[in-house]
Motif scaffolding. Structure first.
Motif, PDB file in Angstrom:
ATOM      1  N   ASP A 113       0.593  -1.309  -0.085  1.00 34.22           N
ATOM      2  CA  ASP A 113       0.190   0.244  -0.051  1.00 34.22           C
ATOM      3  C   ASP A 113       0.827   1.284  -0.130  1.00 34.22           C
ATOM      4  O   ASP A 113       1.985   1.338   0.612  1.00 34.22           O
ATOM      5  CB  ASP A 113      -0.881   0.164   1.264  1.00 34.22           C
ATOM      6  CG  ASP A 113      -2.053  -0.862   1.311  1.00 34.22           C
ATOM      7  OD1 ASP A 113      -2.157  -1.415   0.143  1.00 34.22           O
ATOM      8  OD2 ASP A 113      -2.845  -1.135   2.244  1.00 34.22           O
ATOM      9  N   ILE A 114       0.452   2.148  -0.573  1.00 34.24           N
ATOM     10  CA  ILE A 114       1.042   3.627  -0.428  1.00 34.24           C
ATOM     11  C   ILE A 114       0.096   4.150   0.567  1.00 34.24           C
ATOM     12  O   ILE A 114      -1.081   4.314   0.708  1.00 34.24           O
ATOM     13  CB  ILE A 114       0.718   4.344  -1.744  1.00 34.24           C
ATOM     14  CG1 ILE A 114       1.577   3.577  -3.108  1.00 34.24           C
ATOM     15  CG2 ILE A 114       1.141   5.937  -1.476  1.00 34.24           C
ATOM     16  CD1 ILE A 114       2.755   3.535  -2.827  1.00 34.24           C
ATOM     17  N   LEU A 116      -0.580   7.691   2.422  1.00 33.78           N
ATOM     18  CA  LEU A 116      -1.026   8.875   2.095  1.00 33.78           C
ATOM     19  C   LEU A 116      -0.665   9.805   3.658  1.00 33.78           C
ATOM     20  O   LEU A 116      -1.079   9.357   4.619  1.00 33.78           O
ATOM     21  CB  LEU A 116      -2.223   9.364   1.795  1.00 33.78           C
ATOM     22  CG  LEU A 116      -2.712   8.962   0.285  1.00 33.78           C
ATOM     23  CD1 LEU A 116      -4.287   9.162  -0.074  1.00 33.78           C
ATOM     24  CD2 LEU A 116      -1.812   9.366  -0.575  1.00 33.78           C
ATOM     25  N   THR A 123      -0.632  14.674  -3.473  1.00 33.92           N
ATOM     26  CA  THR A 123       0.326  13.426  -3.664  1.00 33.92           C
ATOM     27  C   THR A 123      -0.046  12.917  -5.333  1.00 33.92           C
ATOM     28  O   THR A 123      -0.914  12.627  -5.533  1.00 33.92           O
ATOM     29  CB  THR A 123      -0.208  12.098  -2.637  1.00 33.92           C
ATOM     30  OG1 THR A 123      -0.069  12.612  -1.175  1.00 33.92           O
ATOM     31  CG2 THR A 123       0.685  10.951  -2.908  1.00 33.92           C
ATOM     32  N   TRP A 125       2.077  10.611  -8.532  1.00 32.57           N
ATOM     33  CA  TRP A 125       2.706   9.517  -9.001  1.00 32.57           C
ATOM     34  C   TRP A 125       3.821   9.777  -9.982  1.00 32.57           C
ATOM     35  O   TRP A 125       3.674  11.065 -10.606  1.00 32.57           O
ATOM     36  CB  TRP A 125       1.791   8.595  -9.874  1.00 32.57           C
ATOM     37  CG  TRP A 125       1.115   9.274 -10.908  1.00 32.57           C
ATOM     38  CD1 TRP A 125       1.365   9.514 -12.038  1.00 32.57           C
ATOM     39  CD2 TRP A 125      -0.335  10.208 -10.802  1.00 32.57           C
ATOM     40  NE1 TRP A 125       0.772  10.315 -13.056  1.00 32.57           N
ATOM     41  CE2 TRP A 125      -0.435  10.715 -12.023  1.00 32.57           C
ATOM     42  CE3 TRP A 125      -1.184  10.228  -9.726  1.00 32.57           C
ATOM     43  CZ2 TRP A 125      -1.553  11.258 -12.472  1.00 32.57           C
ATOM     44  CZ3 TRP A 125      -2.123  11.153 -10.188  1.00 32.57           C
ATOM     45  CH2 TRP A 125      -2.491  11.715 -11.233  1.00 32.57           C
ATOM     46  N   LEU A 159       6.975   8.626  -5.716  1.00 32.99           N
ATOM     47  CA  LEU A 159       5.893   9.597  -5.403  1.00 32.99           C
ATOM     48  C   LEU A 159       6.205  10.912  -4.611  1.00 32.99           C
ATOM     49  O   LEU A 159       7.265  10.711  -4.102  1.00 32.99           O
ATOM     50  CB  LEU A 159       4.829   8.595  -4.183  1.00 32.99           C
ATOM     51  CG  LEU A 159       4.118   7.374  -5.059  1.00 32.99           C
ATOM     52  CD1 LEU A 159       4.474   5.948  -4.525  1.00 32.99           C
ATOM     53  CD2 LEU A 159       2.755   7.920  -5.035  1.00 32.99           C
ATOM     54  N   LEU A 260      -3.942  12.322  -6.026  1.00 33.13           N
ATOM     55  CA  LEU A 260      -4.276  10.810  -5.538  1.00 33.13           C
ATOM     56  C   LEU A 260      -4.990  10.984  -4.197  1.00 33.13           C
ATOM     57  O   LEU A 260      -4.792  11.851  -3.177  1.00 33.13           O
ATOM     58  CB  LEU A 260      -2.865   9.921  -5.280  1.00 33.13           C
ATOM     59  CG  LEU A 260      -2.128   9.557  -6.291  1.00 33.13           C
ATOM     60  CD1 LEU A 260      -0.842   8.787  -6.007  1.00 33.13           C
ATOM     61  CD2 LEU A 260      -3.120   8.392  -6.952  1.00 33.13           C
ATOM     62  N   GLU A 262      -7.389   8.586  -0.965  1.00 34.10           N
ATOM     63  CA  GLU A 262      -7.428   7.183  -0.139  1.00 34.10           C
ATOM     64  C   GLU A 262      -8.498   6.345  -1.080  1.00 34.10           C
ATOM     65  O   GLU A 262      -9.236   6.873  -1.567  1.00 34.10           O
ATOM     66  CB  GLU A 262      -8.062   7.345   1.065  1.00 34.10           C
ATOM     67  CG  GLU A 262      -8.092   5.921   1.806  1.00 34.10           C
ATOM     68  CD  GLU A 262      -8.474   6.108   3.323  1.00 34.10           C
ATOM     69  OE1 GLU A 262      -8.383   5.215   4.123  1.00 34.10           O
ATOM     70  OE2 GLU A 262      -8.968   7.086   3.503  1.00 34.10           O
ATOM     71  N   GLN A 278      -0.436  -0.587  -6.578  1.00 38.55           N
ATOM     72  CA  GLN A 278      -0.676  -0.142  -5.262  1.00 38.55           C
ATOM     73  C   GLN A 278      -2.078   0.437  -5.132  1.00 38.55           C
ATOM     74  O   GLN A 278      -2.633   0.905  -5.990  1.00 38.55           O
ATOM     75  CB  GLN A 278       0.468   0.724  -4.882  1.00 38.55           C
ATOM     76  CG  GLN A 278       1.964   0.575  -5.096  1.00 38.55           C
ATOM     77  CD  GLN A 278       2.616   0.950  -6.389  1.00 38.55           C
ATOM     78  OE1 GLN A 278       2.051   1.899  -6.916  1.00 38.55           O
ATOM     79  NE2 GLN A 278       3.386   0.268  -6.702  1.00 38.55           N
ATOM     80  N   CYS A 280      -4.021   3.196  -2.301  1.00 35.60           N
ATOM     81  CA  CYS A 280      -3.745   4.334  -1.519  1.00 35.60           C
ATOM     82  C   CYS A 280      -4.346   4.021  -0.149  1.00 35.60           C
ATOM     83  O   CYS A 280      -5.594   3.969  -0.249  1.00 35.60           O
ATOM     84  CB  CYS A 280      -3.989   5.652  -2.266  1.00 35.60           C
ATOM     85  SG  CYS A 280      -2.885   6.000  -3.627  1.00 35.60           S
TER      86      CYS A 280
END
Length: 285
Positions: A113-114, A116, A123, A125, A159, A260, A262, A278, A280
């Protein structure tokens, strides 16, 4: 060859992904795919063991895939290194490479996972070709010498939290680049001999299935060998270090796409090097 690491974070196991799709266990050859492995002719030893049929098959079903190189000593990054990305950022291509360093604990697996960050509002990419250093490189004589110190290549997502990078920067980018999970790598380390021309690779990214970036490494301002040579004039690059070589056009900072949030799902792909994905999520309290 394609080298990878599987298993829980901190307990990854080294694996070779064969051309026929079998996963072969490298644990009898090395404890990990790291700087010591690369410096000790690990790639050559792995190839010899593969050719001799001496690697046992391993079932990796259901196992987490880690970054293909254990925590590097340095993650060196290049900004604004694609001509069309510089244009969408409203600046001229740089006269010399824009260099910044990224915290090494940002490196995570290709499907992790990314996270945040708290207070994140922008955010972004950045699919990038990542170079993994295989031999010490300090004061290389010319860009042509860089080929001899590159172990291989992998997919990176560099990121960025643009608010931290641009507004809270204090004149530097590290705060916007070094947040938790902000450098997925993988799925594989593809050895340099398998990449005919690092300046002719298609690379792309998607968010929630919609294309964001679609370009080629041919759009780089400074090519891979030049970058490794250039960095060696300032840094002592060591085996296992990673160089992120810049991102092409199509980032959210261009104003063409939302940042980005969630639940967003990202993917980043480079021709011949595989694809990472991934989801977020928000930082936990």
């Amino acid at each position: 060859m394609r080298l990878m690491r599987v298993g829980p974070r901190g307990g990854e196991r080294p694996v070779l992904l064969a051309e026929d799709g079998r996963h072969l266990d490298l644990a009898g050859l090395t404890g990990d795919i790291d700087g010591a492995f690369l410096a000790g002719d690990g790639i050559q030893r792995a190839r010899a063991a593969l050719d001799a049929g001496g690697l046992p098959e391993i079932d990796v079903s259901g196992m987490r895939v880690g970054a293909p190189i254990a925590r590097p000593g340095t993650v060196a990054c290049i900004g604004l290194n694609y001509a069309r990305h510089a244009a969408e950022s409203g600046v001229e291509p740089p006269a010399e490479p824009v260099v910044f360093l990224k915290a090494t604990n940002t490196v995570v697996g290709p499907y992790d996972d990314i996270v945040l960050p708290r207070r994140a509002t922008r955010t972004d990419w950045e699919v990038e070709l990542a170079v993994v250093i295989g031999r010490s490189a300090h004061y290389l004589d010319s860009p042509a010498d860089a080929a001899d110190v590159i172990a291989g290549y992998t997919v990176s997502n560099d990121l960025s939290e643009r608010e931290f990078q641009m507004s809270d920067s204090g004149g530097q980018w590290a705060k916007g680049k070094s947040c938790e999970s902000f450098n997925p790598l993988g799925p594989w380390l593809v050895t340099a001999d398998e990449v005919d021309d690092p300046q002719n690779l298609a690379l792309s990214s998607r968010v929630n299935g919609e294309q964001r970036q679609a370009s080629s490494t041919s759009d780089m301002v400074f090519d891979v060998y030049y970058l490794v040579w250039y960095l060696s004039q300032y840094l002592a690059l060591e085996p296992g270090d990673v160089v992120n070589t810049g991102t092409p056009e199509g980032v959210a900072m261009s104003g063409r796409f939302p940042y980005l949030t969630e639940g967003d799902m990202m993917s980043a792909r480079i021709e011949g090097l595989g694809e990472q994905r991934q989801t977020c999520r928000a930082a936990r309290p």
